[in-house]
Design a protein around this motif. Structure first.
Motif, PDB file in Angstrom:
ATOM      1  N   LYS A  70       0.832  -1.208   0.000  1.00  0.00           N
ATOM      2  CA  LYS A  70       0.000   0.000   0.000  1.00  0.00           C
ATOM      3  C   LYS A  70       0.867   1.258   0.000  1.00  0.00           C
ATOM      4  CE  LYS A  70      -4.092   1.897   0.375  1.00  0.00           C
ATOM      5  NZ  LYS A  70      -5.079   1.833  -0.680  1.00  0.00           N
ATOM      6  N   LEU A  71       1.909   1.256   0.802  1.00  0.00           N
ATOM      7  CA  LEU A  71       2.811   2.416   0.861  1.00  0.00           C
ATOM      8  C   LEU A  71       3.556   2.614  -0.456  1.00  0.00           C
ATOM      9  CD1 LEU A  71       4.168   1.913   4.466  1.00  0.00           C
ATOM     10  CD2 LEU A  71       2.702   3.792   3.670  1.00  0.00           C
ATOM     11  N   ASP A  72       4.006   1.511  -1.068  1.00  0.00           N
ATOM     12  CA  ASP A  72       4.695   1.603  -2.359  1.00  0.00           C
ATOM     13  C   ASP A  72       3.765   2.152  -3.433  1.00  0.00           C
ATOM     14  OD1 ASP A  72       7.001   0.643  -1.220  1.00  0.00           O
ATOM     15  OD2 ASP A  72       6.798  -1.384  -2.064  1.00  0.00           O
ATOM     16  N   ALA A  73       2.505   1.711  -3.406  1.00  0.00           N
ATOM     17  CA  ALA A  73       1.536   2.173  -4.394  1.00  0.00           C
ATOM     18  C   ALA A  73       1.204   3.658  -4.209  1.00  0.00           C
ATOM     19  CB  ALA A  73       0.259   1.349  -4.310  1.00  0.00           C
ATOM     20  N   ALA A  74       1.273   4.130  -2.977  1.00  0.00           N
ATOM     21  CA  ALA A  74       0.943   5.525  -2.679  1.00  0.00           C
ATOM     22  C   ALA A  74       2.109   6.478  -2.944  1.00  0.00           C
ATOM     23  CB  ALA A  74       0.498   5.651  -1.222  1.00  0.00           C
ATOM     24  N   ARG A  75       3.314   5.914  -3.120  1.00  0.00           N
ATOM     25  CA  ARG A  75       4.510   6.746  -3.343  1.00  0.00           C
ATOM     26  C   ARG A  75       4.424   7.374  -4.731  1.00  0.00           C
ATOM     27  NH1 ARG A  75       9.453   3.279  -3.042  1.00  0.00           N
ATOM     28  NH2 ARG A  75       8.882   3.244  -0.857  1.00  0.00           N
ATOM     29  N   PRO A  76       4.657   8.670  -4.807  1.00  0.00           N
ATOM     30  CA  PRO A  76       4.655   9.312  -6.138  1.00  0.00           C
ATOM     31  C   PRO A  76       5.755   8.715  -6.991  1.00  0.00           C
ATOM     32  CG  PRO A  76       4.779  10.953  -4.384  1.00  0.00           C
ATOM     33  CD  PRO A  76       4.920   9.612  -3.741  1.00  0.00           C
ATOM     34  N   SER A  77       5.462   8.492  -8.262  1.00  0.00           N
ATOM     35  CA  SER A  77       6.468   7.904  -9.143  1.00  0.00           C
ATOM     36  C   SER A  77       7.552   8.936  -9.431  1.00  0.00           C
ATOM     37  CB  SER A  77       5.831   7.430 -10.441  1.00  0.00           C
ATOM     38  OG  SER A  77       5.384   8.535 -11.189  1.00  0.00           O
ATOM     39  N   ALA A  78       8.730   8.435  -9.777  1.00  0.00           N
ATOM     40  CA  ALA A  78       9.876   9.302 -10.052  1.00  0.00           C
ATOM     41  C   ALA A  78       9.647  10.148 -11.304  1.00  0.00           C
ATOM     42  CB  ALA A  78      11.132   8.458 -10.201  1.00  0.00           C
ATOM     43  N   ALA A  79       8.753   9.695 -12.191  1.00  0.00           N
ATOM     44  CA  ALA A  79       8.507  10.402 -13.449  1.00  0.00           C
ATOM     45  C   ALA A  79       7.688  11.674 -13.247  1.00  0.00           C
ATOM     46  CB  ALA A  79       7.792   9.482 -14.422  1.00  0.00           C
ATOM     47  N   GLU A  80       6.992  11.764 -12.130  1.00  0.00           N
ATOM     48  CA  GLU A  80       6.122  12.940 -11.907  1.00  0.00           C
ATOM     49  C   GLU A  80       6.920  14.141 -11.511  1.00  0.00           C
ATOM     50  OE1 GLU A  80       2.735  12.184  -9.433  1.00  0.00           O
ATOM     51  OE2 GLU A  80       2.562  10.180 -10.200  1.00  0.00           O
TER      52      GLU A  80
END
Length: 80
Positions: A70-80
């Motif tokens: 859940k925490l990994d999914a909530a982390r903003p991606s590096a591309a943003e």
């Protein structure tokens, strides 16, 4: 150059740092277990226990994996 800076540069460059590390006592930060108290309803606890049993893992392991996902999914991606 200081020894620590040389070590960091070698590590960052992907060089072999084995000669600088005693692997028998090496640890990774933030991986030591800690206790977390969570209050849930009885029905939720029973469902967690059933799911963990079906997967052949402990409730603690199941919760840790789910929380990490859940925490990994909530982390903003590096591309943003």
């Amino acid at each position: 150059m200081k020894t620590v800076e040389r070590f960091d540069r070698k590590f960052d460059d992907g060089e072999d740092i084995s000669e600088y590390v005693d692997w028998s006592t090496a640890t990774r930060p933030n991986l030591e277990p800690v206790t977390l108290t969570v209050t849930v309803k009885q029905g939720t606890k029973l469902r967690l226990e059933r799911q963990a049993r079906e997967l052949g893992v402990s409730v603690d392991s199941l919760l840790e994996e789910w929380l990490r996902e859940k925490l990994d999914a909530a982390r903003p991606s590096a591309a943003e």
